[in-house]
Design a protein around this motif. Structure first.
Motif, PDB file in Angstrom:
ATOM      1  N   THR A 162       0.809  -1.227   0.000  1.00 17.94           N
ATOM      2  CA  THR A 162       0.000   0.000   0.000  1.00 17.94           C
ATOM      3  C   THR A 162       0.841   1.274   0.000  1.00 17.94           C
ATOM      4  OG1 THR A 162      -0.133  -0.130   2.402  1.00 17.94           O
ATOM      5  CG2 THR A 162      -1.972  -1.097   1.152  1.00 17.94           C
ATOM      6  N   GLY A 163       2.145   1.150  -0.187  1.00 18.05           N
ATOM      7  CA  GLY A 163       3.000   2.337  -0.238  1.00 18.05           C
ATOM      8  C   GLY A 163       4.190   2.218   0.694  1.00 18.05           C
ATOM      9  N   VAL A 164       4.810   3.382   0.958  1.00 12.02           N
ATOM     10  CA  VAL A 164       5.995   3.358   1.817  1.00 12.02           C
ATOM     11  C   VAL A 164       5.632   3.917   3.194  1.00 12.02           C
ATOM     12  CG1 VAL A 164       7.589   3.579  -0.122  1.00 12.02           C
ATOM     13  CG2 VAL A 164       6.759   5.640   1.024  1.00 12.02           C
ATOM     14  N   ARG A 165       6.373   3.474   4.206  1.00 13.30           N
ATOM     15  CA  ARG A 165       6.163   4.036   5.536  1.00 13.30           C
ATOM     16  C   ARG A 165       7.458   3.939   6.344  1.00 13.30           C
ATOM     17  NH1 ARG A 165       4.188  -1.168   5.758  1.00 13.30           N
ATOM     18  NH2 ARG A 165       4.210  -2.221   7.785  1.00 13.30           N
ATOM     19  N   ALA A 166       7.544   4.796   7.368  1.00  9.32           N
ATOM     20  CA  ALA A 166       8.728   4.841   8.224  1.00  9.32           C
ATOM     21  C   ALA A 166       8.315   4.425   9.627  1.00  9.32           C
ATOM     22  CB  ALA A 166       9.301   6.253   8.240  1.00  9.32           C
ATOM     23  N   ILE A 167       9.083   3.498  10.216  1.00 10.40           N
ATOM     24  CA  ILE A 167       8.704   2.950  11.525  1.00 10.40           C
ATOM     25  C   ILE A 167       9.829   3.231  12.525  1.00 10.40           C
ATOM     26  CG2 ILE A 167       8.072   0.836  12.760  1.00 10.40           C
ATOM     27  CD1 ILE A 167       7.425  -0.332   9.885  1.00 10.40           C
ATOM     28  N   PRO A 168       9.542   3.965  13.608  1.00  9.25           N
ATOM     29  CA  PRO A 168      10.572   4.157  14.638  1.00  9.25           C
ATOM     30  C   PRO A 168      11.059   2.797  15.139  1.00  9.25           C
ATOM     31  CG  PRO A 168       8.646   5.518  15.078  1.00  9.25           C
ATOM     32  CD  PRO A 168       8.270   4.583  13.966  1.00  9.25           C
TER      33      PRO A 168
END
Ligand SMILES: Cc1cc2nc3c(=O)[nH]c(=O)nc-3n(C[C@H](O)[C@H](O)[C@H](O)COP(=O)(O)OP(=O)(O)OC[C@H]3O[C@@H](n4cnc5c(N)ncnc54)[C@H](O)[C@@H]3O)c2cc1C
Ligand code: SF4
Length: 333
Positions: A188-194
């Motif tokens: 579903t796309g890109v994401r950034a995870i701490p």
């Protein structure tokens, strides 16, 4: 070893589209990425993992290590652990990463192992690796023989009634202390995870180890700009001097002014079910003199909630001493 097919996607989109056909999230899934293979092939030889389809991601353009415009660092998912450990920016600005990687495995393994593979390496719990034994992580609902069995190497922080497996990574302990961010390209796309939100506690679903969903590809990891003047150290305590996993380890990033701690980040390894950041220990130190007494108080706070098992009570004191020694050593870095 069971049979499987092997594909070599050449773009991240193609890799993600293929992996999204998996029935479950990445860990344990039937369609799997393979990078260095030093965890996955090992477990496939033992039949502890039996993916039907492997997606070799080594042809994807994901191996760069480069400075970011804000002064941080971008580390590609397939950058080899050895390349990362010896990278000049890492050695200058993030020595704790270099020290953590070089304390683990062997030179040959580090030459194969990748950034993402290291973050996703699985526990060394002997029951998980032995298909003749039950294991809630490998086969949900079958039980956890480690709780009443051989648990000397296993976790004392973050454990549940369903699993007490240790997260074995050294590099992850440094990434936790540096507050890294994991970047994912998914269906579903890109994401950034701490980093602190990436690994999950076992709870009653120890088979689910991270927040990754089916098809999610780690593309890179970023580190924030280094804190000017900070002192860093990774200390690993283990049964033998090399080629052994941690019984207890500590990564510290410490800033001191006028003999007082102004900022500190602390993470522990070898004792937690996930790479174990300790805000409790950090809170004890900030604003106070950087003394051995204060370091010991921080270590007490870090281990306050420890739940040792029949064979690993010694880890409570070992982890405390490990943290105190890491802080003392960082002072002289
Ligand atoms: C004998 C031995 C000793 C070791 N000692 C140590 C030690 O002391 N300390 C330590 O920290 N480690 C140690 N290790 C573990 C080693 O660091 C890991 O096996 C290695 O980092 C895994 O990287 P890899 O690229 O080979 O992963 P792989 O085996 O290729 O993959 C591991 C997992 O990550 C998934 N994956 C890989 N890349 C991606 C991606 N981009 N996106 C999503 N999923 C991905 C795979 O599907 C798989 O589930 C040891 C390993 C061995 C075999
Ligand atoms: S500790 Fe976790 S991995 Fe080990 S046997 Fe128990 S459920 Fe399996």
């Amino acid at each position: 070893m069971h049979t499987f097919s092997l594909d070599r996607p050449t773009t991240p989109d193609a890799a993600v589209a293929s992996a999204a056909q998996a029935k479950t999230a990445q860990q344990g899934a039937d369609v799997r990425f393979i990078a260095g293979g030093t965890t996955l092939v090992d477990l496939m030889k033992l039949n502890a993992e039996t993916p039907a389809r492997l997606l070799d991601i080594n042809r994807l353009p994901l191996d760069a290590i480069e400075a970011t415009p804000d002064g941080g660092l971008k580390i590609g998912a397939t950058a080899r652990n050895s390349t990362l450990a010896y990278h000049p920016i890492v050695q200058r600005d993030y020595p704790v990463v270099s020290q953590a990687i070089l304390s683990g495995a062997s030179a040959q393994l580090r030459n194969m192992a990748t950034t993402a593979g290291n973050i996703l390496q699985r526990t060394r719990c002997v029951y998980f690796r032995n298909t003749a034994m039950p294991c809630n992580k490998r086969e949900p609902g079958t039980g956890c023989p480690a709780i009443d069995g051989g648990n000397r190497m296993l976790a004392i922080l973050g454990v549940s009634d369903h699993c007490i497996a240790t997260n074995p990574s050294d590099m992850c302990v440094a990434l936790a202390a540096l507050e890294a961010t994991i970047h994912v390209h998914g269906p579903t796309g890109v994401r950034a995870i701490p980093f602190a939100d990436f690994h999950l506690l076992p709870g009653d679903t120890p088979d689910r180890e991270t927040v990754l969903e089916a098809g999610d590809l780690i593309t890179h990891v970023t580190l924030p700009p280094p804190v000017a003047g900070s002192k860093q150290h990774y200390l690993k305590l283990r049964d033998r001097a090399s080629y052994e996993f941690a019984l207890a380890s500590a990564a510290v990033v410490l800033s001191i002014a006028d003999e007082k701690v102004t900022r500190v980040r602390i993470a522990l390894g070898g004792v937690g079910t996930k790479p174990w950041r300790s805000p409790e220990a950090e809170a004890v130190l900030v604003g106070l003199p950087a003394t051995q007494d204060q370091f010991r108080k921080a270590a007490e706070a870090a281990l306050r909630d420890a739940k040792p098992q029949s064979e690993n009570r010694f880890k409570v004191e070992l982890a405390k001493r490990c943290l105190v020694h890491a802080l003392k050593t960082a002072m002289t870095a």
